[in-house]
Scaffold this motif. Structure first.
Motif, PDB file in Angstrom:
ATOM      1  N   LEU B 445       0.826  -1.215   0.000  1.00 34.42           N
ATOM      2  CA  LEU B 445       0.000   0.000   0.000  1.00 34.42           C
ATOM      3  C   LEU B 445       0.854   1.256   0.000  1.00 34.42           C
ATOM      4  O   LEU B 445       0.550   2.237  -0.705  1.00 34.42           O
ATOM      5  CB  LEU B 445      -0.930  -0.013   1.225  1.00 34.42           C
ATOM      6  CG  LEU B 445      -2.163  -0.899   1.110  1.00 34.42           C
ATOM      7  CD1 LEU B 445      -2.894  -0.963   2.439  1.00 34.42           C
ATOM      8  CD2 LEU B 445      -3.094  -0.395   0.034  1.00 34.42           C
ATOM      9  N   ILE B 446       1.917   1.242   0.764  1.00 37.53           N
ATOM     10  CA  ILE B 446       2.779   2.422   0.799  1.00 37.53           C
ATOM     11  C   ILE B 446       3.390   2.664  -0.582  1.00 37.53           C
ATOM     12  O   ILE B 446       3.455   3.795  -1.077  1.00 37.53           O
ATOM     13  CB  ILE B 446       3.873   2.255   1.876  1.00 37.53           C
ATOM     14  CG1 ILE B 446       3.229   2.293   3.268  1.00 37.53           C
ATOM     15  CG2 ILE B 446       4.932   3.326   1.743  1.00 37.53           C
ATOM     16  CD1 ILE B 446       4.194   1.998   4.393  1.00 37.53           C
ATOM     17  N   ALA B 447       3.825   1.597  -1.202  1.00 33.21           N
ATOM     18  CA  ALA B 447       4.400   1.724  -2.542  1.00 33.21           C
ATOM     19  C   ALA B 447       3.372   2.236  -3.545  1.00 33.21           C
ATOM     20  O   ALA B 447       3.679   3.108  -4.384  1.00 33.21           O
ATOM     21  CB  ALA B 447       4.949   0.372  -2.999  1.00 33.21           C
ATOM     22  N   ALA B 448       2.150   1.727  -3.434  1.00 31.95           N
ATOM     23  CA  ALA B 448       1.100   2.139  -4.369  1.00 31.95           C
ATOM     24  C   ALA B 448       0.769   3.612  -4.210  1.00 31.95           C
ATOM     25  O   ALA B 448       0.480   4.311  -5.184  1.00 31.95           O
ATOM     26  CB  ALA B 448      -0.153   1.285  -4.142  1.00 31.95           C
ATOM     27  N   VAL B 449       0.831   4.102  -3.002  1.00 30.45           N
ATOM     28  CA  VAL B 449       0.466   5.498  -2.760  1.00 30.45           C
ATOM     29  C   VAL B 449       1.597   6.450  -3.157  1.00 30.45           C
ATOM     30  O   VAL B 449       1.364   7.525  -3.714  1.00 30.45           O
ATOM     31  CB  VAL B 449       0.088   5.666  -1.277  1.00 30.45           C
ATOM     32  CG1 VAL B 449      -0.003   7.120  -0.894  1.00 30.45           C
ATOM     33  CG2 VAL B 449      -1.224   4.974  -0.989  1.00 30.45           C
ATOM     34  N   LEU B 450       2.833   6.041  -2.896  1.00 29.77           N
ATOM     35  CA  LEU B 450       3.950   6.966  -3.129  1.00 29.77           C
ATOM     36  C   LEU B 450       4.456   6.965  -4.569  1.00 29.77           C
ATOM     37  O   LEU B 450       4.965   7.984  -5.062  1.00 29.77           O
ATOM     38  CB  LEU B 450       5.108   6.610  -2.187  1.00 29.77           C
ATOM     39  CG  LEU B 450       4.887   6.904  -0.713  1.00 29.77           C
ATOM     40  CD1 LEU B 450       6.116   6.487   0.096  1.00 29.77           C
ATOM     41  CD2 LEU B 450       4.590   8.363  -0.489  1.00 29.77           C
ATOM     42  N   LEU B 451       4.305   5.840  -5.216  1.00 30.64           N
ATOM     43  CA  LEU B 451       4.897   5.693  -6.549  1.00 30.64           C
ATOM     44  C   LEU B 451       4.444   6.742  -7.565  1.00 30.64           C
ATOM     45  O   LEU B 451       5.284   7.310  -8.285  1.00 30.64           O
ATOM     46  CB  LEU B 451       4.608   4.280  -7.066  1.00 30.64           C
ATOM     47  CG  LEU B 451       5.545   3.748  -8.142  1.00 30.64           C
ATOM     48  CD1 LEU B 451       6.984   3.731  -7.641  1.00 30.64           C
ATOM     49  CD2 LEU B 451       5.113   2.349  -8.565  1.00 30.64           C
ATOM     50  N   PRO B 452       3.144   7.047  -7.664  1.00 32.17           N
ATOM     51  CA  PRO B 452       2.715   8.029  -8.685  1.00 32.17           C
ATOM     52  C   PRO B 452       3.321   9.408  -8.493  1.00 32.17           C
ATOM     53  O   PRO B 452       3.399  10.188  -9.443  1.00 32.17           O
ATOM     54  CB  PRO B 452       1.196   8.054  -8.535  1.00 32.17           C
ATOM     55  CG  PRO B 452       0.856   6.760  -7.909  1.00 32.17           C
ATOM     56  CD  PRO B 452       2.002   6.447  -6.998  1.00 32.17           C
ATOM     57  N   PHE B 453       3.764   9.722  -7.268  1.00 28.59           N
ATOM     58  CA  PHE B 453       4.339  11.041  -7.043  1.00 28.59           C
ATOM     59  C   PHE B 453       5.773  11.114  -7.571  1.00 28.59           C
ATOM     60  O   PHE B 453       6.341  12.201  -7.697  1.00 28.59           O
ATOM     61  CB  PHE B 453       4.309  11.392  -5.552  1.00 28.59           C
ATOM     62  CG  PHE B 453       2.918  11.648  -5.038  1.00 28.59           C
ATOM     63  CD1 PHE B 453       2.212  10.658  -4.390  1.00 28.59           C
ATOM     64  CD2 PHE B 453       2.309  12.879  -5.242  1.00 28.59           C
ATOM     65  CE1 PHE B 453       0.914  10.907  -3.925  1.00 28.59           C
ATOM     66  CE2 PHE B 453       1.020  13.120  -4.778  1.00 28.59           C
ATOM     67  CZ  PHE B 453       0.314  12.137  -4.121  1.00 28.59           C
ATOM     68  N   PHE B 454       6.342   9.941  -7.868  1.00 24.48           N
ATOM     69  CA  PHE B 454       7.696   9.917  -8.427  1.00 24.48           C
ATOM     70  C   PHE B 454       7.680   9.580  -9.916  1.00 24.48           C
ATOM     71  O   PHE B 454       8.584   9.984 -10.644  1.00 24.48           O
ATOM     72  CB  PHE B 454       8.560   8.896  -7.666  1.00 24.48           C
ATOM     73  CG  PHE B 454       8.730   9.217  -6.223  1.00 24.48           C
ATOM     74  CD1 PHE B 454       7.991   8.559  -5.255  1.00 24.48           C
ATOM     75  CD2 PHE B 454       9.625  10.214  -5.825  1.00 24.48           C
ATOM     76  CE1 PHE B 454       8.161   8.873  -3.913  1.00 24.48           C
ATOM     77  CE2 PHE B 454       9.780  10.526  -4.485  1.00 24.48           C
ATOM     78  CZ  PHE B 454       9.040   9.854  -3.525  1.00 24.48           C
ATOM     79  N   ALA B 455       6.653   8.838 -10.317  1.00 26.14           N
ATOM     80  CA  ALA B 455       6.576   8.449 -11.724  1.00 26.14           C
ATOM     81  C   ALA B 455       5.144   8.553 -12.189  1.00 26.14           C
ATOM     82  O   ALA B 455       4.318   7.704 -11.860  1.00 26.14           O
ATOM     83  CB  ALA B 455       7.104   7.023 -11.907  1.00 26.14           C
ATOM     84  N   THR B 456       4.838   9.604 -12.918  1.00 26.42           N
ATOM     85  CA  THR B 456       3.457   9.808 -13.370  1.00 26.42           C
ATOM     86  C   THR B 456       3.174   8.962 -14.604  1.00 26.42           C
ATOM     87  O   THR B 456       4.094   8.447 -15.254  1.00 26.42           O
ATOM     88  CB  THR B 456       3.223  11.293 -13.715  1.00 26.42           C
ATOM     89  OG1 THR B 456       4.199  11.697 -14.691  1.00 26.42           O
ATOM     90  CG2 THR B 456       3.367  12.160 -12.470  1.00 26.42           C
ATOM     91  N   GLY B 457       1.908   8.840 -14.900  1.00 29.49           N
ATOM     92  CA  GLY B 457       1.496   8.121 -16.107  1.00 29.49           C
ATOM     93  C   GLY B 457       1.482   6.620 -15.930  1.00 29.49           C
ATOM     94  O   GLY B 457       1.382   5.881 -16.905  1.00 29.49           O
ATOM     95  N   LEU B 458       1.611   6.159 -14.707  1.00 29.32           N
ATOM     96  CA  LEU B 458       1.621   4.722 -14.493  1.00 29.32           C
ATOM     97  C   LEU B 458       0.238   4.118 -14.710  1.00 29.32           C
ATOM     98  O   LEU B 458       0.114   2.982 -15.164  1.00 29.32           O
ATOM     99  CB  LEU B 458       2.065   4.402 -13.063  1.00 29.32           C
ATOM    100  CG  LEU B 458       3.536   4.620 -12.749  1.00 29.32           C
ATOM    101  CD1 LEU B 458       3.786   4.422 -11.265  1.00 29.32           C
ATOM    102  CD2 LEU B 458       4.399   3.650 -13.549  1.00 29.32           C
ATOM    103  N   VAL B 459      -0.785   4.903 -14.362  1.00 30.30           N
ATOM    104  CA  VAL B 459      -2.153   4.386 -14.453  1.00 30.30           C
ATOM    105  C   VAL B 459      -2.781   4.890 -15.748  1.00 30.30           C
ATOM    106  O   VAL B 459      -2.885   6.101 -15.965  1.00 30.30           O
ATOM    107  CB  VAL B 459      -2.989   4.861 -13.252  1.00 30.30           C
ATOM    108  CG1 VAL B 459      -4.440   4.431 -13.396  1.00 30.30           C
ATOM    109  CG2 VAL B 459      -2.387   4.350 -11.969  1.00 30.30           C
ATOM    110  N   PRO B 460      -3.172   3.994 -16.613  1.00 30.59           N
ATOM    111  CA  PRO B 460      -3.804   4.454 -17.856  1.00 30.59           C
ATOM    112  C   PRO B 460      -5.159   5.085 -17.577  1.00 30.59           C
ATOM    113  O   PRO B 460      -5.929   4.611 -16.734  1.00 30.59           O
ATOM    114  CB  PRO B 460      -3.954   3.154 -18.668  1.00 30.59           C
ATOM    115  CG  PRO B 460      -3.935   2.063 -17.655  1.00 30.59           C
ATOM    116  CD  PRO B 460      -3.098   2.546 -16.511  1.00 30.59           C
ATOM    117  N   GLY B 461      -5.422   6.188 -18.272  1.00 28.20           N
ATOM    118  CA  GLY B 461      -6.713   6.849 -18.111  1.00 28.20           C
ATOM    119  C   GLY B 461      -6.804   7.722 -16.890  1.00 28.20           C
ATOM    120  O   GLY B 461      -7.884   8.151 -16.497  1.00 28.20           O
ATOM    121  N   GLY B 462      -5.665   8.012 -16.273  1.00 27.63           N
ATOM    122  CA  GLY B 462      -5.750   8.795 -15.046  1.00 27.63           C
ATOM    123  C   GLY B 462      -5.835  10.288 -15.304  1.00 27.63           C
ATOM    124  O   GLY B 462      -6.145  11.051 -14.410  1.00 27.63           O
TER     125      GLY B 462
END
Lengths: 209, 700, 260
Positions: B445-462
């Motif tokens: 969960l911690i990784a899932a929450v922090l990751l987008p703040f370091f690498a954007t565009g990971l989630v398609p359609g976001g």
């Protein structure tokens, strides 16, 4: 009140006040409205007094803890000190909760602390879901499927997995879920009404002597 | 009715003392159930809580009952006049004061008085008894000196000199209700005046019975067949009247007042010849036969009852009894073929002595404590019970040679000291597997929450999100506002959910500010105004009303009298000095409630939405309560609905606002998406592990 | 239906008032009738509820181990719509307090709303005073944790973790913060009985509690654990009303569907 007369008086007051409020709901009358408003104001004042009593209860509980050196008594010292400091600062400034010090404490201490504790919900939800969504029967399988649809349909990634996931989520929340919730709310409302009726009739005084 | 807590007797309501035992009833207000302990009114027969029978009743504070020493007579401390509780219904002043003492403090004199004050509070007859004993050093006033113990040496218990009021009621009840039939004067020496009334009653009864036995018995109806005789059956020599009698030794009872009241068996009473059952020793036949030559003379008051005489062992009567107790013409038990029953040694001391009889020297025991302190001749403590000889004690079981291990273990267990304190069971640590899962879930969960703040565009359609209809409806409603409109914004959420609702609130406030509408800011929660104060709202366009107490009651007042509720704002400025004024809710163009609880939304619906001329209501809610609030939108009760971060991003798109950065924004939505995905993955993983264990574990 | 509403408006009675009036006119006589029947001795039966059955056993465990039982009355008070839920918790507390005092099982009661505090204290004190055989020197302890729900949850978590409780009972009004308390109870491995009315919280209750009281079942505590005629009669009235309302809803759907 231990005497019969005292008990009867309390019951009579309870029934009388309840009937007054109920009568005002059906009959629009200025006098009744005034009486109702006055009684409601008294209730608000009593709630404020109860808060003061609650403060004394908190102080007593934690002093007992400190005196008995029970587990966590150091935290009790900190609690009492913090409570006292905020009360004193809030009373000292005529602006009360709008004073800069209290505002600062609220914004930079209370809000982050509460948000942090509430964020634990995320981990607790994961833990509870891991335990609760195990497939043991047909019902639990249905619950698992619905849970996954709602979980993923709430966020944009759901649309990436399946385009109709959001619609499915909306349908599930609007019809089956709402229907079931309304059934529970209906039953609970009936129970609440009957509890009120019992108090109104004076037959239910679980706390009375 | 009031039931006595001591003896259970029913007394009239209002009684101050029990009619039976004299217990003080004035303090009895509640009775405890012996089964569940609940307090019940004294009038109850059955418990109100559990239905158990309430007799015998125990009053509150029974555990505080004073220690009862000596006899357990229902005594009560005497008042200053020396009268007891049975001395009439009028309660002396001293006792009235005592009765008025609250329950908690009136328990001290519930029992018998302590030794120190015993003499002052003891009944008079007991005092005389003590005074009459040699140990007390006093001589009884009316006791005749005699070498042998005579009945009068027993003390006046009670004596004829006693007033009727001094006699306990239970003793009074033993007196005959009506005078006995006239009896001839006994020829034997009469009993001294100081003889006990108890035994005189018994002897009088016996005399009456003997008198009746001497009378020709009228044939009575035979006894019912179902009445079974006692263990000893009648013999062939049973006289007619005896055959008709059910047999058995008549029990000691109150002497009948009228012959007609006598039971048939008693009227036709005659000695019943009984024989033991089969299997018992038939050596000692106790035969009761009509005494030949019995006259209608009244029995000697000093003689033993006939039933005791007949039980006396052979040779005992008449010599041991001095002979005076034997009536003329009366056959001795030996003549009747009876063997004397031996009187137990402990009973020897109670055997009434006759004038001139050489009584065996009884061991004089003096009571050393209690109410009978100083009294001589009370029931003698039997000292001749030999202790169980050690040789006869059950020997310890010796361990069998074949099981020394078990025996040693048993001995070891017995020798270990026991502890009565239950040690708190420490919370056992979760198994390794569960702890491992907890760590895995946390890290994921911690990784899932922090990751987008370091690498954007990971989630398609976001980047983009579909705008739901409720969001666009609210955006349209706000778009239609003009500069003179007043919008009431209520911050009804707690700091805990501020991370979720701050973004939607900020977006809405930004849109309202862009429209230059006037804002009334308030909250129905105590923390609402504080949360609102964090937003950068231009002072000239907003009026911070502050906290509205009373929850839905406060909203009801707000709907009826907005102007009168708030006189000063949150910053203690006078409301009247505000750049714009609002007299009632009807002057408000739109009400927006920012809530995390469906209850709060319902308050607005019920208290404000139902008022005539009420403004439209829009809701900004957390995602958790969106399903519960959606029906209000479906029914038209709210004009728009924005839910959570998704709703905030959708509103930005609907209102044409620039995308938020920092607290909200695409990164936050991506983090939320990844977190949801992680939780869904954990759920599936849990099922995989569960079913894997079941399937593969079964096969193994 | 529209004509009926029109008629009501013309008479000066709002739709809401009419509904409340109809409910009262139906429920009040039913309540009185069933109460009198029960007091006259008419037999009735209640379906078994595991939560109430388990309650006695938990108290017994507390008495044997001398570990306290924790009771949470929720975040509701007695001056708002959550009064009924709070009273349901008070009825449960009354029974548990009586059993606790007479058996010696320690008890910790926590509340969040200050208006519920005096009521809970009075209930605990009354239970202690009326029991003849007391194993404790003082009434059960009632603590106000905090008016804020999240702060309350944090305080209850501290109680569950730090006071070595033997059982956790939570009946009353709860919000999302319930999961914090419930999950802590699961991790502390203590048996839990929980009940609430909020549909938002019921999934959390189902996932964490060993025995649950869903919705209206919390209002049945008075009938199960300390049977009184009025409480049992209330359950019967609820059953009747549920059937009547269900029939009314079906009729309404039918009429609306037929455009009547």
């Amino acid at each position: 009140m231990k005497s019969r007369l005292g008990r009867s008086l309390v019951t009579a007051i309870t029934i009388g006040v309840g009937l007054l409020i109920l009568a005002n709901f059906f009959v629009r009358n200025d006098l009744l409205s005034l009486v109702q408003q006055t009684l409601l104001d008294w209730a608000i004042i009593l709630a404020a007094i109860a808060l003061i009593l609650g403060v004394f209860n908190v102080i007593g509980t934690h002093l007992r803890k400190i005196r008995g050196r029970q587990s966590g008594w150091l935290y009790s010292i900190f609690l009492l000190a913090a409570m006292g400091a905020v009360i004193i600062v809030g009373l000292a400034d005529p602006r009360g909760p709008a004073s800069p010090v209290v505002s600062w404490i609220f914004q930079y201490v209370q809000i982050p602390l509460e948000a942090t504790i509430f964020s634990l919900l995320a981990f607790f939800v994961a833990s509870a879901a891991y335990r609760a969504f195990r497939v043991r029967s047909v019902d639990s399988f249905i619950m698992l499927v619905v849970g996954l649809i709602v979980l993923l349909g709430q966020v944009p990634i759901g649309a990436a997995i399946w385009g109709k996931l959001a619609s499915a989520k909306d349908w599930l929340l609007s019809y089956p879920s709402t229907g079931g919730a309304r059934g529970i709310i209906l039953g609970a409302a009936l129970g609440a009404v009957l509890t009120g009726l019992r108090v109104l009739l004076g037959v239910d005084r679980p706390h009375a002597q | 009715m009031i039931y006595c807590p001591s003896c259970g007797t029913a007394n009239k309501s209002g009684s101050k003392f029990c009619n039976q035992c004299g217990h003080n009833l004035t303090g009895v207000s509640k009775a405890a159930c012996p089964a569940c302990g609940a307090a019940n009114p004294t009038e109850n027969l059955f418990c109100d809580s559990c239905g158990a029978k309430l007799a015998p009743l125990v009053t509150k504070g029974s555990e505080e009952r004073a220690e009862i020493k000596g006899l357990s007579l229902p005594t009560k401390p005497l008042d200053e006049e020396g009268q007891g509780p049975l001395d009439g219904e009028e309660m002396p002043a001293a006792q009235e004061e005592e009765a008025s003492v609250p329950e908690d403090t009136a328990k001290e004199d519930a029992g018998l008085p302590e030794e120190g004050e015993a003499e002052e509070e003891m009944p008079e007859w007991l005092l005389r008894l003590r005074a009459a004993s040699p140990a007390s050093g006093e001589q009884p006033e009316e006791s005749a000196p005699s070498e042998t113990p005579s009945p009068e040496d027993w003390g006046e218990f009670p004596s004829e000199d006693l007033e009727e009021a001094d006699v306990p009621e239970w003793l009074q009840q033993l007196e005959p209700a009506e005078p006995m039939p006239p009896q001839e004067e006994p020829s034997a020496p009469e009993v001294e005046e100081g003889e006990e009334a108890l035994l005189s009653d018994v002897w009088a009864e016996e005399a009456n019975r003997d008198q009746l036995a001497a009378e020709p018995a009228e044939p009575e109806a035979p006894a019912p067949a179902e009445e079974e005789p006692p263990a000893l059956k009648p013999t062939e020599e049973l006289p007619q009247q005896a055959e008709e009698a059910p047999g058995g030794i008549p029990a000691l009872a109150q002497p009948p007042s009228d012959e007609e009241d006598l039971a048939a068996w008693l009227q036709a009473e005659g000695p019943v010849i009984l024989e033991p059952d089969e299997g018992e020793e038939e050596e000692e036949d106790i035969v009761f036969e009509p005494r030949a030559g019995e006259t209608e003379e009244a029995p000697d008051q000093g003689r033993l009852p006939s039933w005791i005489e007949t039980l006396a062992p052979e040779g005992v009567l008449p010599e041991e009894l001095g002979g005076e107790f034997v009536e003329e013409g009366r056959r001795t038990p030996e003549a009747m073929g009876l063997e004397r029953a031996e009187i137990p040694s402990w009973l020897e001391g109670l055997r009434p002595g006759r004038p001139g009889e050489q009584m065996p020297e009884a061991e004089e025991t003096v009571e050393e404590s209690g109410v009978l302190q100083g009294v001589v001749g009370a029931l003698r403590l039997v000292q001749d019970i030999d202790p169980l000889p050690s040789s006869q004690m059950r020997p310890m079981s010796e361990p069998v040679a074949a099981t020394p291990a078990q025996a040693n273990l048993f001995a070891d267990l017995l020798s270990r000291p026991t502890s009565s304190v239950v040690k708190p069971r420490p919370v056992s640590a979760a198994p390794k597997r569960e702890r491992g899962f907890a760590w895995l879930a946390t890290l994921l969960l911690i990784a899932a929450v922090l990751l987008p703040f370091f690498a954007t565009g990971l989630v398609p359609g976001g980047d983009t999100v579909a705008v739901p209809q409720p969001v666009s409806d609210l955006a349209e409603r706000i778009r239609d506002l003009n500069e003179t409109d007043v919008v009431l914004v209520s911050f009804d959420y707690d700091p805990g959910v501020s991370t979720e609702l701050d973004w939607p609130a900020e977006v809405i406030l930004e849109d309202l500010e862009a429209r230059s509408v006037n804002l009334l800011v308030m909250g129905v929660t105590p923390t609402g105004p504080g949360l609102a104060a964090r937003f950068d709202i231009p002072a000239g366009e907003a009026l911070f009303l502050g906290y509205l107490p009373g929850q839905e009651m406060g909203l009801q007042r707000l709907a009826s009298n907005l102007e009168g509720i708030f006189t000063v704002d949150f910053f203690s400025n006078a409301v009247s000095d505000a750049p714009f004024g609002v007299k009632s809710l009807n002057d408000v163009a739109l009400v927006l409630t920012i809530a995390a609880s469906q209850e709060t939304v319902r308050w607005w619906m019920e208290q404000v939405g139902t008022q005539t001329g009420a403004p439209p209501i829009g809701a900004i809610v957390s995602a958790a309560i969106e399903p519960a609030v959606r029906p209000y939108y479906a029914s038209g009760q709210i004009v728009g609905l924005v839910s959570g971060w998704v709703g905030a991003q959708a509103y930005e798109e609907a209102a044409g606002l620039p995308a938020s950065e920092g607290e909200g924004g695409p990164a936050a939505l991506e983090a939320q998406s990844l977190a949801h995905l992680a939780i869904a993955g954990l759920i599936l993983l849990g099922n995989a592990v569960y079913w894997g264990k079941r399937l593969f574990g079964r096969r193994a | 239906m529209d004509s009926v509403i029109e008629l009501l408006k013309n008479s000066g009675t709002s739709e809401q008032q009419a509904l409340v009036l109809i409910l009262l006119l139906v429920m009040l006589p039913l309540l009185l009738l069933f109460t009198s029947q029960l007091r006259a001795g008419r037999p009735t039966s209640l379906r078994p509820m595991q939560a109430f059955r388990r309650l006695e056993g938990l108290i017994g465990r507390g008495a044997e181990t001398e570990r306290p039982i924790h009771i949470s009355l929720g975040t509701g008070g007695i001056i708002d719509t959550s009064t009924a839920e709070s009273l349901a918790g008070i009825i449960l507390l009354e029974r548990v307090a009586h059993q606790s005092v007479s058996s010696g099982a320690p008890l910790i009661v926590t509340v969040s709303d200050p208006t519920l505090l005096p009521l809970a204290q009075e209930t605990a004190r009354h239970a202690w005073e009326t029991r003849l055989h007391r194993y404790q020197s003082a009434p059960p302890e009632v603590r106000l944790i905090a008016p804020d729900p999240v702060a309350y949850a944090a305080g209850v978590m501290d109680v569950l973790l730090g006071e070595n409780v033997i059982a956790n009972i939570m009946v009353g009004k709860f919000g999302d913060e319930y999961l914090l308390m419930g999950e802590t109870g699961v991790r502390s491995q203590v048996p839990q009985i929980a009940g609430g009315v909020n549909p938002q919280v019921l999934p959390f209750i189902h996932a964490t509690a060993d025995d649950t009281l869903i919705g209206e079942e919390i209002f049945a505590s008075g009938a199960y654990i300390n049977p009184r005629a009025t409480h049992i009669a209330s359950l019967r009235v609820q059953d009747w009303m549920r059937v009547l309302i269900s029939i009314a809803i079906l009729l309404g759907v039918l009429l609306r569907s037929l455009s009547l």
